[in-house]
Design an enzyme around this catalytic site. Structure first.
Site, PDB file in Angstrom:
ATOM      1  N   ILE A  68      -0.685  34.334 -24.419  1.00 25.25           N
ATOM      2  CA  ILE A  68       0.566  34.639 -23.741  1.00 25.25           C
ATOM      3  C   ILE A  68       0.942  36.103 -23.927  1.00 25.25           C
ATOM      4  CG2 ILE A  68       3.052  34.198 -23.773  1.00 25.25           C
ATOM      5  CD1 ILE A  68       2.361  31.251 -24.437  1.00 25.25           C
ATOM      6  N   ASN A  76       6.420  37.623 -29.691  1.00 24.58           N
ATOM      7  CA  ASN A  76       5.484  36.563 -29.308  1.00 24.58           C
ATOM      8  C   ASN A  76       4.566  36.115 -30.438  1.00 24.58           C
ATOM      9  OD1 ASN A  76       3.574  35.085 -27.328  1.00 24.58           O
ATOM     10  ND2 ASN A  76       2.262  36.663 -28.218  1.00 24.58           N
ATOM     11  N   TYR A 123       5.899  23.897 -37.934  1.00 24.39           N
ATOM     12  CA  TYR A 123       5.998  24.567 -36.635  1.00 24.39           C
ATOM     13  C   TYR A 123       7.310  24.204 -35.952  1.00 24.39           C
ATOM     14  CZ  TYR A 123       4.327  26.397 -32.134  1.00 24.39           C
ATOM     15  OH  TYR A 123       4.169  27.109 -30.963  1.00 24.39           O
ATOM     16  N   LYS A 127      10.138  27.005 -34.873  1.00 29.17           N
ATOM     17  CA  LYS A 127      10.512  27.217 -33.478  1.00 29.17           C
ATOM     18  C   LYS A 127      11.944  26.769 -33.199  1.00 29.17           C
ATOM     19  CE  LYS A 127       6.707  29.128 -32.123  1.00 29.17           C
ATOM     20  NZ  LYS A 127       6.680  30.549 -31.705  1.00 29.17           N
TER      21      LYS A 127
END
Length: 254
Positions: A18, A90, A155, A159
């Site tokens: 990405i 990112n 994770y 996030k």
């Protein structure tokens, strides 16, 4: 063309996936791009690709979880281009373990890169964007910042932290009238090296299981996310801050 013409953008974790797609798209749309990553060869290849298409870019080797390296990356940006208008936080890692399997060391490593790195990028980004007359900070969260997964404990936490931290920073900047917008992007499973580690190849059962989670019937591609990042980087999104841009093929609509 030219949706971010005249802007300078810094993209972390931009050597692959990405980040790479975002750096290349921002450059095609007129931005001067600072490509940062720990992977030197791959990062320099992204810069070369941008220059081959007539764009402007530099590479900075950069660990986004380290405060001193943020200082150096920002300094290199100003040395090369004189300002900074867009920061795309990112860089990140994944850990496919449930709460019982996750060690404290593993937990801390995921938070260090995924959450602390975004915090530092936002804090240093605000300072740099204030000097440059404002701009946009784009933090990569995930659908896993919106929903739970039993096998992504650390994770999920990282996030989810990115999601709500982004709102706090957005409100701060808005109320201070800095002219700085802060938003989060929430991809589903995108076919990048990070996801390939989980699914091996397109014939595997793991890959087919991931595909089945997305109502549109396929995984996303890096450019699917890059175009969302381009929108948030551009002045088209001047009234958008503290928002969650979900790009997930219908995953979280279920």
């Amino acid at each position: 063309m030219g949706r971010v013409a005249g802007k300078v953008a810094l993209v972390t974790g931009a050597a692959l996936g990405i980040g790479k797609a975002s750096a290349e798209l921002l450059a095609r749309e007129g931005a001067k791009v600072v490509v940062t990553d720990l992977k030197v060869e791959e990062g320099q290849a992204v810069v070369s690709a941008i220059k081959a298409q007539g764009g402007e870019a530099i590479f900075v080797q950069h660990d986004a979880s380290k405060e001193d390296q943020w200082e150096k990356a920002i300094a290199a940006t100003f040395d090369a281009f004189g300002k900074l208008n867009v920061v795309v936080n990112n860089a990140g890692i994944a850990l496919g373990k449930n709460v019982e399997e996750t060690t404290l060391a593993e937990w801390r490593k995921v938070q260090d890169i995924n959450l602390d790195g975004v915090f530092l990028g936002t804090r240093f980004g605000i300072e740099a964007l204030k000097k440059s007359g404002g701009g946009s900070i784009i933090n990569l969260s995930s659908i896993e910042g919106l929903i739970g997964d039993p096998n992504l404990a650390a994770y999920n936490a990282s996030k989810g932290g990115v999601r709500i931290f982004t709102k706090s920073a957005a409100l701060h900047c808005a109320q201070a009238r800095y002219g700085i917008r802060v938003n989060s992007v929430h991809p589903a499973y995108i076919w990048t090296p990070l996801v390939q580690e989980l699914a091996q190849d397109e014939q595997s059962d793991a890959y087919k299981r991931l595909v089945s989670l997305h109502p549109v019937g396929h995984l996303g591609e890096p450019n699917d996310i890059a175009y969302g990042i381009l929108y948030l980087a551009s002045d088209e999104s001047k009234f958008v801050t503290g928002s969650e841009l979900v790009i997930d093929g219908g995953y979280t609509a279920q």
